[in-house]
Design a protein around this motif. Structure first.
Motif, PDB file in Angstrom:
ATOM      1  N   SER A 145      32.914  16.791 -26.541  1.00  0.00           N
ATOM      2  CA  SER A 145      33.783  16.111 -25.487  1.00  0.00           C
ATOM      3  C   SER A 145      34.525  15.001 -26.161  1.00  0.00           C
ATOM      4  CB  SER A 145      33.251  15.681 -23.949  1.00  0.00           C
ATOM      5  OG  SER A 145      32.665  16.964 -23.532  1.00  0.00           O
ATOM      6  N   SER A 146      34.179  14.434 -27.228  1.00  0.00           N
ATOM      7  CA  SER A 146      34.528  13.305 -27.874  1.00  0.00           C
ATOM      8  C   SER A 146      35.459  13.553 -29.048  1.00  0.00           C
ATOM      9  CB  SER A 146      33.339  12.442 -28.169  1.00  0.00           C
ATOM     10  OG  SER A 146      33.546  11.418 -29.060  1.00  0.00           O
ATOM     11  N   ARG A 147      36.379  12.557 -29.400  1.00  0.00           N
ATOM     12  CA  ARG A 147      36.872  12.399 -30.694  1.00  0.00           C
ATOM     13  C   ARG A 147      35.822  12.249 -31.660  1.00  0.00           C
ATOM     14  NH1 ARG A 147      41.026   7.969 -30.164  1.00  0.00           N
ATOM     15  NH2 ARG A 147      41.347   8.577 -32.551  1.00  0.00           N
ATOM     16  N   SER A 148      36.183  12.911 -32.919  1.00  0.00           N
ATOM     17  CA  SER A 148      35.446  12.616 -34.043  1.00  0.00           C
ATOM     18  C   SER A 148      35.776  11.785 -34.809  1.00  0.00           C
ATOM     19  CB  SER A 148      35.044  14.020 -34.653  1.00  0.00           C
ATOM     20  OG  SER A 148      34.051  14.803 -33.944  1.00  0.00           O
ATOM     21  N   PHE A 149      35.057  11.172 -35.700  1.00  0.00           N
ATOM     22  CA  PHE A 149      35.525  10.108 -36.597  1.00  0.00           C
ATOM     23  C   PHE A 149      34.728  10.378 -37.874  1.00  0.00           C
ATOM     24  CE2 PHE A 149      36.031   8.553 -32.395  1.00  0.00           C
ATOM     25  CZ  PHE A 149      37.384   7.981 -32.455  1.00  0.00           C
ATOM     26  N   SER A 184      28.453  19.525 -41.829  1.00  0.00           N
ATOM     27  CA  SER A 184      28.783  19.499 -43.262  1.00  0.00           C
ATOM     28  C   SER A 184      30.266  19.634 -43.521  1.00  0.00           C
ATOM     29  CB  SER A 184      28.007  20.630 -43.905  1.00  0.00           C
ATOM     30  OG  SER A 184      26.499  20.435 -43.956  1.00  0.00           O
ATOM     31  N   SER A 185      30.718  19.849 -42.340  1.00  0.00           N
ATOM     32  CA  SER A 185      32.222  20.292 -42.798  1.00  0.00           C
ATOM     33  C   SER A 185      32.969  19.174 -42.095  1.00  0.00           C
ATOM     34  CB  SER A 185      32.852  21.595 -42.048  1.00  0.00           C
ATOM     35  OG  SER A 185      34.219  21.851 -41.825  1.00  0.00           O
ATOM     36  N   ARG A 186      34.447  19.117 -42.650  1.00  0.00           N
ATOM     37  CA  ARG A 186      35.444  18.063 -41.965  1.00  0.00           C
ATOM     38  C   ARG A 186      35.859  18.857 -40.562  1.00  0.00           C
ATOM     39  NH1 ARG A 186      40.384  18.229 -45.757  1.00  0.00           N
ATOM     40  NH2 ARG A 186      41.356  17.213 -44.129  1.00  0.00           N
ATOM     41  N   SER A 187      36.010  17.976 -39.597  1.00  0.00           N
ATOM     42  CA  SER A 187      36.664  18.430 -38.494  1.00  0.00           C
ATOM     43  C   SER A 187      38.085  18.441 -38.231  1.00  0.00           C
ATOM     44  CB  SER A 187      35.578  17.490 -37.309  1.00  0.00           C
ATOM     45  OG  SER A 187      34.388  17.799 -37.213  1.00  0.00           O
ATOM     46  N   PHE A 188      38.425  18.999 -37.397  1.00  0.00           N
ATOM     47  CA  PHE A 188      40.054  19.351 -37.226  1.00  0.00           C
ATOM     48  C   PHE A 188      40.177  19.315 -35.809  1.00  0.00           C
ATOM     49  CE2 PHE A 188      38.964  20.989 -41.265  1.00  0.00           C
ATOM     50  CZ  PHE A 188      39.939  20.554 -41.964  1.00  0.00           C
ATOM     51  N   TYR A 189      41.276  18.834 -35.147  1.00  0.00           N
ATOM     52  CA  TYR A 189      41.313  19.094 -33.488  1.00  0.00           C
ATOM     53  C   TYR A 189      42.082  20.383 -33.136  1.00  0.00           C
ATOM     54  CZ  TYR A 189      42.311  17.732 -28.871  1.00  0.00           C
ATOM     55  OH  TYR A 189      42.223  17.650 -27.305  1.00  0.00           O
ATOM     56  N   GLY A 190      41.184  21.310 -32.698  1.00  0.00           N
ATOM     57  CA  GLY A 190      41.623  22.634 -32.202  1.00  0.00           C
ATOM     58  C   GLY A 190      40.847  23.123 -31.381  1.00  0.00           C
ATOM     59  N   GLY A 191      41.542  23.742 -30.347  1.00  0.00           N
ATOM     60  CA  GLY A 191      40.870  24.124 -29.193  1.00  0.00           C
ATOM     61  C   GLY A 191      40.487  22.948 -28.064  1.00  0.00           C
ATOM     62  N   SER A 192      41.166  21.991 -28.245  1.00  0.00           N
ATOM     63  CA  SER A 192      41.047  20.992 -27.644  1.00  0.00           C
ATOM     64  C   SER A 192      39.903  20.310 -27.584  1.00  0.00           C
ATOM     65  CB  SER A 192      41.109  21.231 -25.899  1.00  0.00           C
ATOM     66  OG  SER A 192      42.254  21.796 -25.655  1.00  0.00           O
ATOM     67  N   ARG A 193      39.263  20.322 -28.932  1.00  0.00           N
ATOM     68  CA  ARG A 193      38.144  19.554 -29.382  1.00  0.00           C
ATOM     69  C   ARG A 193      38.146  19.330 -30.856  1.00  0.00           C
ATOM     70  NH1 ARG A 193      33.562  23.917 -28.379  1.00  0.00           N
ATOM     71  NH2 ARG A 193      32.322  22.622 -29.824  1.00  0.00           N
ATOM     72  N   TYR A 194      37.248  18.658 -31.398  1.00  0.00           N
ATOM     73  CA  TYR A 194      37.023  18.637 -32.876  1.00  0.00           C
ATOM     74  C   TYR A 194      36.100  19.512 -33.393  1.00  0.00           C
ATOM     75  CZ  TYR A 194      39.696  14.311 -33.223  1.00  0.00           C
ATOM     76  OH  TYR A 194      40.706  13.566 -32.952  1.00  0.00           O
ATOM     77  N   VAL A 195      36.710  20.591 -34.448  1.00  0.00           N
ATOM     78  CA  VAL A 195      36.031  21.914 -34.718  1.00  0.00           C
ATOM     79  C   VAL A 195      35.951  21.877 -36.014  1.00  0.00           C
ATOM     80  CG1 VAL A 195      38.062  23.093 -34.698  1.00  0.00           C
ATOM     81  CG2 VAL A 195      35.875  24.340 -34.237  1.00  0.00           C
ATOM     82  N   SER A 196      34.910  22.560 -36.823  1.00  0.00           N
ATOM     83  CA  SER A 196      34.943  22.747 -38.078  1.00  0.00           C
ATOM     84  C   SER A 196      35.654  23.653 -38.394  1.00  0.00           C
ATOM     85  CB  SER A 196      33.424  23.167 -38.422  1.00  0.00           C
ATOM     86  OG  SER A 196      32.414  22.385 -38.087  1.00  0.00           O
ATOM     87  N   ALA A 197      36.254  23.763 -39.904  1.00  0.00           N
ATOM     88  CA  ALA A 197      37.126  24.636 -40.466  1.00  0.00           C
ATOM     89  C   ALA A 197      36.711  24.829 -41.827  1.00  0.00           C
ATOM     90  CB  ALA A 197      38.511  24.375 -40.244  1.00  0.00           C
ATOM     91  N   THR A 257      48.595  16.136 -35.272  1.00  0.00           N
ATOM     92  CA  THR A 257      47.722  15.732 -36.467  1.00  0.00           C
ATOM     93  C   THR A 257      47.838  17.290 -37.380  1.00  0.00           C
ATOM     94  OG1 THR A 257      45.781  16.372 -35.681  1.00  0.00           O
ATOM     95  CG2 THR A 257      46.378  13.968 -35.993  1.00  0.00           C
ATOM     96  N   GLY A 258      47.811  18.350 -36.461  1.00  0.00           N
ATOM     97  CA  GLY A 258      47.513  19.714 -36.833  1.00  0.00           C
ATOM     98  C   GLY A 258      48.421  20.049 -38.385  1.00  0.00           C
TER      99      GLY A 258
END
Lengths: 397, 397
Positions: free
Chosen positions: A112-116, B112-125, B192-193
Motif C-alpha cells: 500500500s505504500s510507495r517504495s523508495f 532482490s529486485s528493483r520495484s516499478f509502479y504497476g498495478g497501482s502498487r510497487y511491484v518487482s519486474a 514514471t512508466g
C-alpha cells in the motif's frame, strides 16, 4: 461490428480506475488520515498529528505479522476474524520513516505504500508530517526542474547516471550562470534519494523564492563507483581498504568526469568559489574525502551525519589527515568558505559520538566550522532535510 | 582525540558497501546470469538466454511460496533444508515482466529486485533480454535528458507532475525548435512508466542517432485527473460514466494546461503538424479521446494495446464516434497524418479482439491507418517498446 473493448477492460485485472475515482472520502471523524506516501487510493498506513501510525495488512494465512520501522518501534500486529492484521504504532518523530512488514519471518515492502531505494533494496516509507513546517512541501511557488542525465566515464568505463536540479527561471534568462552544489546520498541509497526521499527540489524552490538561498544547481550522482579495470585488481584486504578504494574511484569520477560534464552541459560558474559539496552518512565521508583532497575545486563542504573518514582503526589525526589541510587553522579559514557538520540528537550512539567527536576535535584545534544538531531525529531523512535547510542558505553569499 | 567513526560505520546496519564491492564474481559456469533489474549486487533472480528465470527467496518459516508472473506462469517454489525457496520458471517472452512472491497467501515485491509502479502498487519486474536486440539499451550514443517538471493546473486545482525527454543537443543549439510527442502510461501505472519500464529515452536516443527518427520532445504526464471541484460532483453512476469523466478531465488538463505549459517552457514547434499523442492501454484510449476531439491540436495519433473507447455497452459506431470524425475517410486522411494501432499477438483474447476489431472496422470503412502486431508478446512493456519503435520513426517526416 462492435469492438468489444468493454470486455478488454473487464479482463484488465490491474486497471483499478474505478477504485481511484471513488476513493476520495474524507475521514473527519478521527485524527488519522492516509499517509501522503501511500500509493493512489490506499487508505493505510494512516498517520495522526502526534506521529502515531496505523498499519494494516490482509494476510489470512499468516501466523505472525509485525510492522517494522527500521529506526523505531517494531510492533506485533493483531489479527481480526477476517485475517486482517492491524496495529497502531507509538508516536515517532516527524519525517520519512522506512518500514517493512515481517510476515512469518519474511521481510517485505508494504503493497500500500510507495517504495523508495534504501538499505540496498526497495522499501516502504511513511511520511509523518511535522506540524507547522512546510519548507520541504510542494508549495505555490515557482518550481525548478530535476534533470536526469547520463555521462560517459572513462574512470569507471561505463555510462553513469545523475540528477541535476535547476532553479526556477533557468531557461528564461540564458545569460545567467549558476553556482553548483554536489549532493550525495548515503550507503544503501542511490542518486534518487535526495529527490524522492529528501524533497531537495522543493526545499530549494522554497528557499530561493523566500530569498533565503542563492539560485543554484544541485547535482546528485551515484556514490558507487568501480574502476574500469577493477576485475584485474586484487580484492580489498579488509573493510577499510575496500572503502578507501571506492572513495578513491568516486573522487576520480567526480573530479575528472562529473564536474567537467556538468560545467560543459549546464550554465555553471566553473570555479572553486562557486562549487560546494555535501553528503549524508557515507556521502558525508565521501564529501570530506573528495573536497579536502581537492580544495582547488571546492570551497564549501558539508557533512550530514557523516564527516571525516578515520584512518583505519587508528582514528583521525588532524595534524596529518587529508594531506595536513587542518594543520594551519588560519590557512584553512582563508581557503574554505564553509565547513559544516551536522547530526541528529537521536542517532545511534556510535554515529553521534563520531560526528560530534569530529566537531569537538575541530573546535579544539581552532578550525572554523558550523556544527548543527537536529533535535529528536535519528539517522533518517528528517535530519538530512533539516541539514540541507540549514546548509544551503550559507552557500555562495 | 580520535572520533570513532569506525564504530559509527559498524553500527550502520544498512551500509552494505562491502557486499557491493565484493559481489562482482562472474558465473561463466552456467547459462544463468543476474537480471539487469536486480538491486545492486543481488544474485537472484537469474535469467537464461532462452527466457527462463530462476527465482529465490529465503523464508524458513513459510509453508508455501510461489513465484507469480502477472502475465505468465505461476510457479510453486521448493524449499531446501535451510529454508531457501527456489524455482526455475519456464521460458517467457523477452522484455520486462512484472512478478511478485506469494508467501503463505500474501503477495509481495521481491526484495532482490528493483520495484516499478504497476498495478497501482510497487511491484518487482525482471528484464529478460531479447537476443540480438539493442534498440532499447543504453548504448554508446549521445544521450538526451529526462526532465521532471511541475505545472500548476487550474483544471485539477493542483500542482501536476510530468517528465519531458529532450533529445541530445537540445541545449547546444538554442535556435532549434522541436516537435512534441505526448506519450501516456496505462491504467495502474504512472508517468514514471515510459522511462523506468519502457526505456523511452534510450529508444529515442538510438533512433535519433541512427537517423531513423526526427529529434523530438516526449512529454509524459499523469493520466489520472480529478476536477478541482470534484468533491461537489455526484459519484459516477457506473464504470463507463466514471471512465468518461476521468478522460474528460484529462482531456481538459492536456489541452488547457499541459500543452500551454510545455510550449511556454520548452522550444517547441507549437502547431498541430508538429504535435503527436500516443499511449498504451488506458493511455491509448485517452489518446483517441483527446486527439480526435482536438484535431486542431494534433495530427499524429497512436494507440498501443488500447484505442477507441466503445460507447458504453454498445460498442463503437464509426459514423458518429468522436463527433463524426471518421464519417468521411478522405477528409480524415487529409487532416490526420498518422493513425497507428498496435497489439501483441499474445494479449488476452478480449484485448486482442478489441484492438484488432478497431483495426478491422477502420479498414472496412476505408480509414487510412497503420496496424501493427507484436509477435509473441502479451499486454506488457515489450509490446509497447516495439510499438514506440515502430511508431516514432513515422512522426514529423
Amino acid at each position: 461490428m462492435r469492438p468489444d473493448l468493454s470486455r478488454a477492460l473487464a479482463t484488465a485485472g490491474h486497471l483499478l480506475l474505478l477504485g481511484l475515482l471513488l476513493a476520495s472520502v474524507g475521514h473527519a471523524q478521527d485524527a488519522f488520515v492516509p499517509a501522503s506516501t501511500n500509493v493512489g487510493g490506499a487508505e493505510y498506513p494512516r498517520v495522526s498529528e502526534d506521529g502515531r501510525v496505523q498499519f494494516r495488512l490482509e494476510a489470512p494465512e499468516a501466523t505472525a505479522v509485525r510492522a517494522n520501522y527500521w529506526s523505531g518501534p517494531k510492533e506485533d500486529m493483531e489479527r481480526d476474524a477476517e485475517g486482517v492484521w492491524t496495529v497502531t504504532a507509538p508516536a515517532v518523530a516527524p519525517g520519512l520513516h522506512y518500514y517493512t512488514f515481517i510476515v512469518d519471518g519474511v521481510e517485505f515492502a508494504d503493497p500500500s505504500s510507495r517504495s523508495f531505494y534504501g538499505g540496498s533494496r526497495y522499501v516502504s516509507a511513511v511520511e509523518v508530517p511535522e506540524p507547522g513546517v512546510d519548507y520541504y512541501a510542494v508549495r505555490d511557488v515557482p518550481h525548478g526542474q530535476v534533470r536526469e542525465v547520463w555521462y560517459d566515464s572513462d574512470v569507471t568505463g561505463s555510462w553513469r547516471h545523475a540528477f541535476v536540479y535547476v532553479p526556477p527561471g533557468y531557461d528564461a534568462d540564458l545569460d545567467t550562470r549558476y553556482p553548483v552544489l554536489y549532493l550525495q546520498h548515503g550507503g544503501g541509497e542511490d542518486e534518487t534519494g535526495w529527490v524522492r526521499q529528501g524533497n531537495v527540489n522543493f526545499i530549494l524552490d522554497n528557499l530561493i523564492e523566500a530569498g533565503e538561498a542563492e539560485p543554484m544547481l544541485v547535482v546528485m550522482a551515484s556514490g558507487y563507483a568501480r574502476r574500469a579495470d577493477a576485475a584485474d585488481e586484487p580484492p580489498p584486504a579488509n573493510r577499510w581498504e575496500g572503502l578507501q578504494r571506492m572513495f578513491s574511484v568516486f573522487e576520480d569520477d567526480v573530479t575528472q568526469e562529473l564536474i567537467p560534464f556538468v560545467d560543459e552541459t549546464f550554465r555553471t560558474i566553473p570555479d572553486r568559489e562557486h562549487r560546494a559539496m555535501a553528503g549524508l552518512s557515507m556521502g558525508g565521508m565521501q564529501t570530506f574525502h573528495t573536497t579536502l583532497n581537492h580544495l582547488d575545486l571546492f570551497s564549501y563542504i558539508g557533512g550530514f551525519s557523516g564527516a571525516a573518514i578515520p584512518g583505519g582503526a587508528n582514528g583521525l589525526d588532524l595534524a596529518t589527515a587529508y594531506g595536513g589541510v587542518f594543520a594551519d587553522p588560519d590557512a584553512f579559514a582563508d581557503r574554505v568558505n564553509l565547513l559544516w557538520i551536522g547530526i541528529g540528537t537521536d542517532e545511534p550512539e556510535g554515529m553521534y559520538a563520531g560526528v560530534n567527536g569530529v566537531h569537538t576535535a575541530l573546535a579544539e584545534a581552532g578550525i572554523d566550522h558550523v556544527y548543527y544538531e537536529s533535535p529528536g531525529t535519528d539517522h533518517e531523512w528528517q535530519t538530512w532535510r533539516r541539514s540541507l535547510h540549514d546548509f544551503a542558505p550559507r552557500l555562495f553569499r
